[in-house]
Write a protein that holds these residues in place. Sequence first.
Motif, PDB file in Angstrom:
ATOM      1  N   GLY A 110       7.754  -6.870  -5.529  1.00  0.00           N
ATOM      2  CA  GLY A 110       7.350  -7.210  -4.167  1.00  0.00           C
ATOM      3  C   GLY A 110       6.872  -6.005  -3.385  1.00  0.00           C
ATOM      4  N   ASP A 111       7.550  -4.862  -3.554  1.00  0.00           N
ATOM      5  CA  ASP A 111       7.142  -3.632  -2.870  1.00  0.00           C
ATOM      6  C   ASP A 111       5.836  -3.096  -3.446  1.00  0.00           C
ATOM      7  N   THR A 112       5.658  -3.232  -4.752  1.00  0.00           N
ATOM      8  CA  THR A 112       4.418  -2.790  -5.396  1.00  0.00           C
ATOM      9  C   THR A 112       3.218  -3.538  -4.839  1.00  0.00           C
ATOM     10  N   LEU A 113       3.371  -4.847  -4.663  1.00  0.00           N
ATOM     11  CA  LEU A 113       2.259  -5.665  -4.175  1.00  0.00           C
ATOM     12  C   LEU A 113       2.025  -5.465  -2.682  1.00  0.00           C
ATOM     13  N   ALA A 114       3.080  -5.176  -1.940  1.00  0.00           N
ATOM     14  CA  ALA A 114       2.936  -4.984  -0.494  1.00  0.00           C
ATOM     15  C   ALA A 114       2.355  -3.617  -0.154  1.00  0.00           C
ATOM     16  N   GLU A 115       2.523  -2.654  -1.060  1.00  0.00           N
ATOM     17  CA  GLU A 115       2.134  -1.269  -0.780  1.00  0.00           C
ATOM     18  C   GLU A 115       0.683  -1.119  -0.334  1.00  0.00           C
ATOM     19  N   PRO A 116      -0.315  -1.673  -1.075  1.00  0.00           N
ATOM     20  CA  PRO A 116      -1.703  -1.496  -0.621  1.00  0.00           C
ATOM     21  C   PRO A 116      -1.989  -2.209   0.694  1.00  0.00           C
ATOM     22  N   LEU A 117      -1.300  -3.303   0.961  1.00  0.00           N
ATOM     23  CA  LEU A 117      -1.494  -4.029   2.215  1.00  0.00           C
ATOM     24  C   LEU A 117      -1.005  -3.204   3.398  1.00  0.00           C
ATOM     25  N   ILE A 118       0.191  -2.662   3.283  1.00  0.00           N
ATOM     26  CA  ILE A 118       0.764  -1.857   4.361  1.00  0.00           C
ATOM     27  C   ILE A 118      -0.052  -0.584   4.565  1.00  0.00           C
ATOM     28  N   ALA A 119      -0.542   0.000   3.457  1.00  0.00           N
ATOM     29  CA  ALA A 119      -1.362   1.217   3.560  1.00  0.00           C
ATOM     30  C   ALA A 119      -2.648   0.970   4.341  1.00  0.00           C
ATOM     31  N   GLN A 120      -3.124  -0.274   4.331  1.00  0.00           N
ATOM     32  CA  GLN A 120      -4.340  -0.623   5.066  1.00  0.00           C
ATOM     33  C   GLN A 120      -4.031  -1.122   6.483  1.00  0.00           C
ATOM     34  N   GLY A 121      -2.777  -0.985   6.913  1.00  0.00           N
ATOM     35  CA  GLY A 121      -2.427  -1.321   8.285  1.00  0.00           C
ATOM     36  C   GLY A 121      -2.038  -2.762   8.521  1.00  0.00           C
ATOM     37  N   ILE A 122      -1.813  -3.524   7.464  1.00  0.00           N
ATOM     38  CA  ILE A 122      -1.405  -4.925   7.605  1.00  0.00           C
ATOM     39  C   ILE A 122       0.098  -4.974   7.886  1.00  0.00           C
ATOM     40  N   GLY A 123       0.503  -5.786   8.857  1.00  0.00           N
ATOM     41  CA  GLY A 123       1.906  -5.879   9.245  1.00  0.00           C
ATOM     42  C   GLY A 123       2.778  -6.408   8.124  1.00  0.00           C
ATOM     43  N   ARG A 124       4.073  -6.095   8.195  1.00  0.00           N
ATOM     44  CA  ARG A 124       4.988  -6.463   7.114  1.00  0.00           C
ATOM     45  C   ARG A 124       5.136  -7.973   6.966  1.00  0.00           C
ATOM     46  N   THR A 125       5.123  -8.714   8.075  1.00  0.00           N
ATOM     47  CA  THR A 125       5.254 -10.171   7.983  1.00  0.00           C
ATOM     48  C   THR A 125       4.059 -10.766   7.251  1.00  0.00           C
ATOM     49  N   GLU A 126       2.862 -10.346   7.634  1.00  0.00           N
ATOM     50  CA  GLU A 126       1.653 -10.826   6.966  1.00  0.00           C
ATOM     51  C   GLU A 126       1.618 -10.356   5.513  1.00  0.00           C
ATOM     52  N   ALA A 127       2.091  -9.128   5.265  1.00  0.00           N
ATOM     53  CA  ALA A 127       2.113  -8.608   3.898  1.00  0.00           C
ATOM     54  C   ALA A 127       3.021  -9.456   3.016  1.00  0.00           C
ATOM     55  N   ARG A 128       4.200  -9.838   3.526  1.00  0.00           N
ATOM     56  CA  ARG A 128       5.115 -10.673   2.737  1.00  0.00           C
ATOM     57  C   ARG A 128       4.489 -12.028   2.415  1.00  0.00           C
TER      58      ARG A 128
END
Length: 280
Positions: A110-128
């Motif tokens: 889950g953290d691996t998949l969220a990493e590129p999203l968060i790096a691009q400024g996407i919020g954690r709720t949307e990333a999940r």
Amino acid sequence: MLDDTLLDVRDLDVIYPGRGARRAPFHALRKVSIQIRSGETVGLVGESGSGKTTLGRSVLGLAPVSAGSISFDREDISHPTANRRRELARSIQVVFQDPYGSLNPVLLVGDTLAEPLIAQGIGRTEARRRVSELIDQVGLPSNALSRYPREFSGGQRQRIAIARALALRPRLIVCDEPVSALDLTTQARILDLFIEIQKETGVAYLFVSHDLTVVRHVSHRVAVMFKGEIVENGTAEQVTGAPIHPYTQRLLMASPVAHPVRQRERREERRRLLAAQAGS
């Protein structure tokens, strides 16, 4: 250039400087041109050392462009700055050959998949929310998110790597030998997954492989590389079914087939072809 051309590589040269005082520079690519349309798969095939991986790395901004140009969506990206290369990650992604080495072993999936999203400024709720979509898209159970890569088979790990590449909804994915480390049954499943994802999303692929049988399964068009040059290109049906260039013919003869008699015949045909070319 057609209106729907997404990637346009023109007369590309890549030259690596020689190592040591007396080593000559290495000319990895020579006048390579290739185009990929939106939603299309172009297979790039050749043996080790042919230059196919170098071309993929050039598109990703990881290999130096010595001459020629690379355009993505009509923008010249031949020499991107570090910031521009990070921005391009939204549109151009990669799936590597090794599903074991391409995932961080200490991160949960889950953290691996969220990493590129968060790096691009996407919020954690949307990333999940997006991560949950990705797991479903590549056919893995939801509990995969709370597990480590080591808990999965090679095919499952490659599904995770594909999910990570899809996270930012790219328009082009460079697939660098993405099934060569997998057994034949798993290869077929992953190739079918690539096709299914393309139908769903419209993503384009530059699909790098040494195996004509693999690129025939997924590609609309195929380009064959030999010693840093493209020696044959055309539709997948033409290049993989009735190749013209002797090098492509040798690649076809080297492709494995399931039937032992036909496999033996192919080996004999390849030996005859090599002998005829050596004598010419």
